[in-house]
Scaffold this motif. Structure first.
Motif, PDB file in Angstrom:
ATOM      1  N   MET A   1      57.337  39.296 127.197  1.00  0.00           N
ATOM      2  CA  MET A   1      56.843  38.293 126.258  1.00  0.00           C
ATOM      3  C   MET A   1      56.514  36.996 126.993  1.00  0.00           C
ATOM      4  N   MET A   2      57.398  36.592 127.913  1.00  0.00           N
ATOM      5  CA  MET A   2      57.159  35.363 128.665  1.00  0.00           C
ATOM      6  C   MET A   2      55.924  35.505 129.556  1.00  0.00           C
ATOM      7  N   ILE A   3      55.728  36.681 130.129  1.00  0.00           N
ATOM      8  CA  ILE A   3      54.556  36.901 130.975  1.00  0.00           C
ATOM      9  C   ILE A   3      53.278  36.820 130.142  1.00  0.00           C
ATOM     10  N   MET A   4      53.277  37.451 128.971  1.00  0.00           N
ATOM     11  CA  MET A   4      52.090  37.431 128.121  1.00  0.00           C
ATOM     12  C   MET A   4      51.700  36.013 127.736  1.00  0.00           C
ATOM     13  N   HIS A   5      52.671  35.219 127.305  1.00  0.00           N
ATOM     14  CA  HIS A   5      52.358  33.850 126.910  1.00  0.00           C
ATOM     15  C   HIS A   5      52.055  32.977 128.124  1.00  0.00           C
ATOM     16  N   GLY A   6      52.708  33.252 129.244  1.00  0.00           N
ATOM     17  CA  GLY A   6      52.398  32.516 130.464  1.00  0.00           C
ATOM     18  C   GLY A   6      50.966  32.735 130.900  1.00  0.00           C
ATOM     19  N   GLN A   7      50.493  33.957 130.816  1.00  0.00           N
ATOM     20  CA  GLN A   7      49.102  34.250 131.173  1.00  0.00           C
ATOM     21  C   GLN A   7      48.135  33.513 130.254  1.00  0.00           C
ATOM     22  N   ALA A   8      48.476  33.448 128.973  1.00  0.00           N
ATOM     23  CA  ALA A   8      47.611  32.749 128.019  1.00  0.00           C
ATOM     24  C   ALA A   8      47.544  31.255 128.325  1.00  0.00           C
ATOM     25  N   VAL A   9      48.690  30.657 128.614  1.00  0.00           N
ATOM     26  CA  VAL A   9      48.725  29.220 128.905  1.00  0.00           C
ATOM     27  C   VAL A   9      47.999  28.905 130.203  1.00  0.00           C
ATOM     28  N   ARG A  10      48.182  29.768 131.203  1.00  0.00           N
ATOM     29  CA  ARG A  10      47.526  29.537 132.494  1.00  0.00           C
ATOM     30  C   ARG A  10      46.013  29.396 132.328  1.00  0.00           C
ATOM     31  N   ARG A  11      45.419  30.152 131.414  1.00  0.00           N
ATOM     32  CA  ARG A  11      43.972  30.103 131.200  1.00  0.00           C
ATOM     33  C   ARG A  11      43.519  28.762 130.632  1.00  0.00           C
ATOM     34  N   GLY A  12      44.448  28.007 130.066  1.00  0.00           N
ATOM     35  CA  GLY A  12      44.070  26.749 129.443  1.00  0.00           C
ATOM     36  C   GLY A  12      44.406  25.511 130.240  1.00  0.00           C
ATOM     37  N   LEU A  13      44.995  25.662 131.435  1.00  0.00           N
ATOM     38  CA  LEU A  13      45.449  24.511 132.214  1.00  0.00           C
ATOM     39  C   LEU A  13      44.577  24.263 133.437  1.00  0.00           C
ATOM     40  N   ALA A  14      44.398  22.984 133.734  1.00  0.00           N
ATOM     41  CA  ALA A  14      43.704  22.595 134.957  1.00  0.00           C
ATOM     42  C   ALA A  14      44.535  21.614 135.770  1.00  0.00           C
TER      43      ALA A  14
ATOM     44  N   ALA B   1      61.865  36.378 138.807  1.00  0.00           N
ATOM     45  CA  ALA B   1      61.126  35.135 139.029  1.00  0.00           C
ATOM     46  C   ALA B   1      59.850  35.402 139.806  1.00  0.00           C
ATOM     47  N   ALA B   2      59.942  36.265 140.811  1.00  0.00           N
ATOM     48  CA  ALA B   2      58.754  36.608 141.603  1.00  0.00           C
ATOM     49  C   ALA B   2      57.711  37.281 140.725  1.00  0.00           C
ATOM     50  N   ARG B   3      58.158  38.128 139.812  1.00  0.00           N
ATOM     51  CA  ARG B   3      57.219  38.776 138.899  1.00  0.00           C
ATOM     52  C   ARG B   3      56.568  37.754 137.972  1.00  0.00           C
ATOM     53  N   LEU B   4      57.357  36.831 137.452  1.00  0.00           N
ATOM     54  CA  LEU B   4      56.798  35.776 136.595  1.00  0.00           C
ATOM     55  C   LEU B   4      55.711  34.999 137.320  1.00  0.00           C
ATOM     56  N   MET B   5      55.997  34.600 138.543  1.00  0.00           N
ATOM     57  CA  MET B   5      55.032  33.799 139.296  1.00  0.00           C
ATOM     58  C   MET B   5      53.783  34.608 139.632  1.00  0.00           C
ATOM     59  N   ALA B   6      53.972  35.854 140.038  1.00  0.00           N
ATOM     60  CA  ALA B   6      52.842  36.685 140.439  1.00  0.00           C
ATOM     61  C   ALA B   6      51.930  37.017 139.266  1.00  0.00           C
ATOM     62  N   GLU B   7      52.520  37.279 138.101  1.00  0.00           N
ATOM     63  CA  GLU B   7      51.736  37.760 136.973  1.00  0.00           C
ATOM     64  C   GLU B   7      51.220  36.647 136.061  1.00  0.00           C
TER      65      GLU B   7
ATOM     66  N   VAL C   1      59.732  28.208 137.951  1.00  0.00           N
ATOM     67  CA  VAL C   1      60.436  28.805 136.822  1.00  0.00           C
ATOM     68  C   VAL C   1      61.549  27.853 136.392  1.00  0.00           C
ATOM     69  N   LYS C   2      62.011  28.045 135.157  1.00  0.00           N
ATOM     70  CA  LYS C   2      63.148  27.270 134.662  1.00  0.00           C
ATOM     71  C   LYS C   2      64.252  28.226 134.249  1.00  0.00           C
ATOM     72  N   LEU C   3      65.481  27.885 134.630  1.00  0.00           N
ATOM     73  CA  LEU C   3      66.618  28.693 134.190  1.00  0.00           C
ATOM     74  C   LEU C   3      67.741  27.769 133.733  1.00  0.00           C
TER      75      LEU C   3
END
Length: 281
Positions: free
Chosen positions: A68-81, A105-111, A117-119
């Motif tokens: 779920m975090m990866i899916m939303h992270g990918q969506a947000v990445r498309r909107g940031l500059a 964490a590596a998967r989060l960053m890569a995908e 990351v925040k923990l």
């Protein structure tokens, strides 16, 4: 070259260098359209595990998955500059061991393309933070009220009052020494937040803390007033979009039921007879 290609995105060292300077502006985002709106105004955009409660209707953040975090992270990445994008590590994805934390964490960053990351956690997570940062993964820490530990706390209660303040101070010192580049202080007394901000060398990001913190973060849906029945003490509402949306939807419903919508300007005319007959000929 597009306009966004001329903009340099902020980095964790940029954020760390803002200690004691102009306060850092931080908001959450979970979708591409919202990311595009907040990006010009924010230094940090957090894809928070609060997405589970805000968008998915979950009772807490505990059911949020890594996918779920990866899916939303990918969506947000498309909107940031410009803004630094950070993604929350969800409950159960890092507590078992530093090695588990690194893999996820590596998967989060890569995908997702996030820069950090925040923990959640203080002294108990210092070893994991040190393990991650020594392997190239920037970490934002989160202490005070940590929502993933809501069952341990017995609810969303203020943390660090009285003698408990020393525990929060130890947490702050431990995560700073472990290599975190910033830390969220959530729902702690103002005097404690001021003390921690003065005592550690990394930026503090307050939510329900103090204006003396090095920055502030809110859930974007909270500060926009998307929920009419949710008013935390620490949230200042800058709009009432939930109420405005309700009025707009009610107006739409009336127009549909009374056949005022769609009107002539919203529909398409007939195909000219000449064109309609031409195909048959």
């Amino acid at each position: 070259m597009s306009a966004t290609q001329d903009i340099r995105a902020l980095t964790p060292p940029d954020v760390a260098a803002r200690k004691g300077g102009v306060p850092l502006v931080c908001l959450t985002a979970y979708t591409t359209p919202v990311a595009k709106i907040v990006d010009p105004h924010c230094d940090i955009v957090l894809v928070g595990d609060s997405v589970g409660m805000v968008l998915h209707g979950l009772p807490s953040t505990l059911s949020v998955s890594l996918d779920m975090m990866i899916m939303h992270g990918q969506a947000v990445r498309r909107g940031l500059a410009r803004a630094l994008m950070i993604v929350d590590m969800p409950f159960g994805s890092y507590e078992e061991s530093p090695e588990q934390a690194f893999r996820n964490a590596a998967r989060l960053m890569a995908e997702t393309g996030c820069a950090a990351v925040k923990l959640e956690g203080g002294e108990g997570m210092a070893g994991t933070i040190r393990f991650l940062t020594s392997r190239g993964i920037p970490v934002m820490a989160h202490i005070g009220l940590t929502p993933q530990a809501v069952n341990t706390f017995g609810g969303y209660k203020v943390q660090g009052r009285g003698e408990a303040s020393e525990r929060i101070v130890r947490d702050a010192i431990a995560i700073a020494e472990a290599g975190a580049f910033s830390v969220v202080l959530e729902k702690v007394p103002e005097q404690l937040a001021r003390r921690i901000t003065a005592d550690i060398a990394i930026p503090t990001i307050g939510i329900g803390a103090s204006a003396a913190c090095d920055g502030q973060i809110l859930v974007v849906d909270d500060m926009l007033g998307m929920f009419t029945d949710f008013r935390p003490k620490f949230v200042k509402r800058y709009a009432e979009l939930g109420q405005a949306a309700s009025v707009a939807i009610a107006g739409y419903a009336r127009d549909v039921r009374e056949r005022r919508f769609p009107a002539a300007e919203h529909v398409f005319g007939d195909i000219p007879k000449a064109l309609a007959g031409g195909a048959a000929a």
